[in-house]
Design a protein around this motif. Structure first.
Motif, PDB file in Angstrom:
ATOM      1  N   UNK A  24       0.841  -1.193   0.000  1.00 25.50           N
ATOM      2  CA  UNK A  24       0.000   0.000   0.000  1.00 25.50           C
ATOM      3  C   UNK A  24       0.875   1.242   0.000  1.00 25.50           C
ATOM      4  N   UNK A  25       0.276   2.389  -0.290  1.00 29.19           N
ATOM      5  CA  UNK A  25       1.020   3.643  -0.319  1.00 29.19           C
ATOM      6  C   UNK A  25       0.342   4.689   0.562  1.00 29.19           C
ATOM      7  N   UNK A  26       1.163   5.589   1.082  1.00 29.39           N
ATOM      8  CA  UNK A  26       0.686   6.779   1.800  1.00 29.39           C
ATOM      9  C   UNK A  26       1.456   7.950   1.210  1.00 29.39           C
ATOM     10  N   UNK A  27       0.751   8.827   0.506  1.00 26.28           N
ATOM     11  CA  UNK A  27       1.438   9.867  -0.248  1.00 26.28           C
ATOM     12  C   UNK A  27       0.903  11.249   0.072  1.00 26.28           C
ATOM     13  N   UNK A  28       1.818  12.171   0.185  1.00 25.37           N
ATOM     14  CA  UNK A  28       1.459  13.572   0.332  1.00 25.37           C
ATOM     15  C   UNK A  28       1.908  14.312  -0.920  1.00 25.37           C
ATOM     16  N   UNK A  29       3.152  14.710  -0.986  1.00 23.98           N
ATOM     17  CA  UNK A  29       3.637  15.546  -2.087  1.00 23.98           C
ATOM     18  C   UNK A  29       3.609  14.853  -3.449  1.00 23.98           C
ATOM     19  N   UNK A  35       1.420   5.230  -6.284  1.00 29.30           N
ATOM     20  CA  UNK A  35       0.364   4.224  -6.481  1.00 29.30           C
ATOM     21  C   UNK A  35       0.105   4.000  -7.958  1.00 29.30           C
ATOM     22  N   UNK A  36       0.136   5.063  -8.731  1.00 26.58           N
ATOM     23  CA  UNK A  36      -0.084   4.951 -10.169  1.00 26.58           C
ATOM     24  C   UNK A  36       1.000   4.106 -10.834  1.00 26.58           C
ATOM     25  N   UNK A  52      -3.387   5.887   0.159  1.00 25.16           N
ATOM     26  CA  UNK A  52      -4.034   7.015   0.827  1.00 25.16           C
ATOM     27  C   UNK A  52      -3.259   8.263   0.450  1.00 25.16           C
ATOM     28  N   UNK A  53      -3.947   9.213  -0.162  1.00 31.58           N
ATOM     29  CA  UNK A  53      -3.330  10.500  -0.461  1.00 31.58           C
ATOM     30  C   UNK A  53      -3.618  11.396   0.734  1.00 31.58           C
ATOM     31  N   UNK A 144       8.821  13.872  -9.654  1.00 31.27           N
ATOM     32  CA  UNK A 144       9.277  12.746 -10.475  1.00 31.27           C
ATOM     33  C   UNK A 144      10.441  12.012  -9.808  1.00 31.27           C
ATOM     34  N   UNK A 145      11.386  12.777  -9.295  1.00 31.28           N
ATOM     35  CA  UNK A 145      12.540  12.188  -8.606  1.00 31.28           C
ATOM     36  C   UNK A 145      12.078  11.416  -7.370  1.00 31.28           C
ATOM     37  N   UNK A 146      11.154  11.986  -6.602  1.00 31.62           N
ATOM     38  CA  UNK A 146      10.656  11.324  -5.396  1.00 31.62           C
ATOM     39  C   UNK A 146       9.954  10.010  -5.726  1.00 31.62           C
ATOM     40  N   UNK A 147       9.141  10.003  -6.772  1.00 29.55           N
ATOM     41  CA  UNK A 147       8.428   8.779  -7.168  1.00 29.55           C
ATOM     42  C   UNK A 147       9.429   7.690  -7.546  1.00 29.55           C
TER      43      UNK A 147
END
Length: 176
Positions: A24-29, A35-36, A52-53, A144-147
């Motif tokens: 699972x993912x928990x994403x803010x920025x 997740x995509x 969860x965004x 993009x770098x963070x992903x």
């Protein structure tokens, strides 16, 4: 989606497809982009439960159980929050592994935290690892770098915790 992230999503598929492990993912920025990437390959529904965004601090606190005192003392962009986001999404979505991202992608000011500061974390319920990014190359490149780095971090963590497989056979890898 860029080619490198597509390759990473296929590597995750190879590790977890037909396993009993989930992510699972928990994403803010990153606003759901991790997740995509994870869900971009056919078969990802076998192991990807969702994300969860948590763009607002209220969602981090209420849904992911991030400690309000830490947010007040250190802001939502810190290592501790990234770790708590991982733990929170593991509990909330009942997954084996999770990855999180929290940061100031820009261009707006981050206050005491510089724009381009992003904390990533991943792990399982017992162990988490983090990565700090501190480079402002503009919002799109920062995200993009963070992903990309989140996917690498997640893959490295899962590789270190899952047995290697050839077909249905578990193989033991040894250094010689």
């Amino acid at each position: 989606m860029d080619f490198e992230n597509k390759v990473l999503s296929k590597e995750l598929l190879a590790l977890l497809y037909e396993s009993d492990k989930t992510v699972g993912t928990a994403e803010s920025c990153t606003s759901g982009l991790i997740a995509s990437v994870i869900s971009s390959v056919p078969g990802s529904s076998d192991y990807f439960k969702g994300g969860i965004i948590s763009y607002s601090d209220e969602v981090k606190k209420n849904l992911l159980k991030v400690d309000e005192e830490i947010i007040n003392e250190k802001t939502a962009v810190c290592e501790e929050v990234a770790i708590q986001m991982v733990k929170g999404v593991i509990e909330t979505l009942d997954v084996d592994y999770a990855v999180s991202a929290t940061g100031f992608a820009g261009p707006g000011a981050g206050g005491t935290v510089p724009v381009g500061t992003i904390w990533l974390a991943c792990g399982n319920k017992d162990e988490q690892v983090t990565l700090h990014i501190a480079a402002d190359e503009g919002r799109e490149k920062n995200v993009s770098h963070a992903v990309h780095e989140a996917m690498v971090l997640l893959l490295d963590f899962i590789r270190s915790h899952e047995p290697a497989r050839i077909g249905d056979e578990v193989v033991e890898l040894t250094a010689e």
